[in-house]
Design an enzyme around this catalytic site. Structure first.
Site, PDB file in Angstrom:
ATOM      1  N   ASP A 154       0.849  -1.188   0.000  1.00 33.21           N
ATOM      2  CA  ASP A 154       0.000   0.000   0.000  1.00 33.21           C
ATOM      3  C   ASP A 154       0.886   1.239   0.000  1.00 33.21           C
ATOM      4  OD1 ASP A 154      -1.971  -1.857   0.216  1.00 33.21           O
ATOM      5  OD2 ASP A 154      -2.764  -1.149   2.136  1.00 33.21           O
ATOM      6  N   ASP A 203     -15.796  -3.277  -0.665  1.00 38.26           N
ATOM      7  CA  ASP A 203     -15.278  -2.926   0.655  1.00 38.26           C
ATOM      8  C   ASP A 203     -16.461  -2.568   1.545  1.00 38.26           C
ATOM      9  OD1 ASP A 203     -12.857  -3.147  -0.665  1.00 38.26           O
ATOM     10  OD2 ASP A 203     -12.686  -0.989  -0.992  1.00 38.26           O
TER      11      ASP A 203
END
Length: 245
Positions: free
Chosen positions: A10, A131
């Site tokens: 990330d 998500d």
């Protein structure tokens, strides 16, 4: 078959970073993202999950150069790219960089027609990120609530989307174990392959997820547990291979 393992890289401000439940201000930095990616590959990773967190938060593709460097350095290892992919130019740019697959999230809630067209055009090269906190989808870097997880899943599957990436936001970066109950319900609701993300902390968590493979689980994204050396990529791959039927 064996579950795919996708170590996560990330990117926030050009650095490898992990967040807690995706919230800005909770970041822990882990240094050079290219070094992290190469270390995962050296241990046998066949996939990497690379996320531009700045883009996900609406700051633009600030880390695209880092994504490009990772893709080039790890070839032929495949990169699944994600973060802030909301229009065709974002998707095309990442595919042009050499990403094997691009995850589209917020756009599936805000412009579902474009996402359906992208799935039809690019096939296996596009996955849809779901998500959620429970049944409620999260958008715009998990800063806004979206629609119902299962209603959206049914609509996207009917539109031809071929793969889903499910993240239980409350588990992400928390090292509390995967959300197997909600994941199981999702697998029961779709015939498409699903990749799970969020909460993996131990090798036993991977064994639990491997048991869901016959139900349609295809892979698992792991982040903080690797950075904090709870286990290595090599150990995880060995466990997943041993758990395969």
């Amino acid at each position: 078959m064996t579950l795919d393992l996708l170590p996560a890289v990330d990117l926030l401000g050009g650095q490898a970073t992990r967040l807690s439940q995706g919230a800005a201000g909770t970041e822990t930095g882990y240094g050079d993202p290219l070094e992290a990616a190469l270390a995962f590959v050296a241990q046998g990773a066949a996939w990497l999950h690379v996320v531009d967190l700045d883009a996900a938060f609406g700051r633009g593709p600030a880390n695209r150069a880092q994504v490009a460097a990772i893709v080039e350095a790890v070839t032929p290892v495949r990169v699944e790219a994600s973060g802030g992919v909301r229009v065709a130019d974002d998707l095309d740019a990442l595919l042009d960089l050499g990403a094997a697959r691009v995850v589209v999230g917020t756009a599936a809630l805000e412009t579902p027609g474009w996402v359906a067209a992208a799935c039809a055009r690019h096939g296996q090269a596009v996955a849809v990120g779901l998500d959620a906190r429970g049944r409620t989808l999260q958008a715009r870097g998990w800063t806004r609530e979206g629609g119902d997880l299962f209603e959206t899943l049914q609509q996207l599957e009917a539109a031809g989307c071929r793969r889903f990436v499910h993240t239980e936001v409350s588990r992400d970066g928390m090292l509390g174990g995967p959300a197997t109950e909600s994941l199981g319900a999702l697998l029961a609701a779709t015939r498409r392959p699903v990749i799970a993300s969020g909460g993996v902390a131990t090798l036993d968590d991977l064994r639990v997820l491997a048991a869901l493979e016959p139900d349609g689980l295809e892979g698992v994204i792991v982040g903080r547990a690797l950075y904090e050396r709870r286990f290595t990529v090599a150990e995880a791959l060995a466990v997943l291979a041993g758990a395969a039927p």
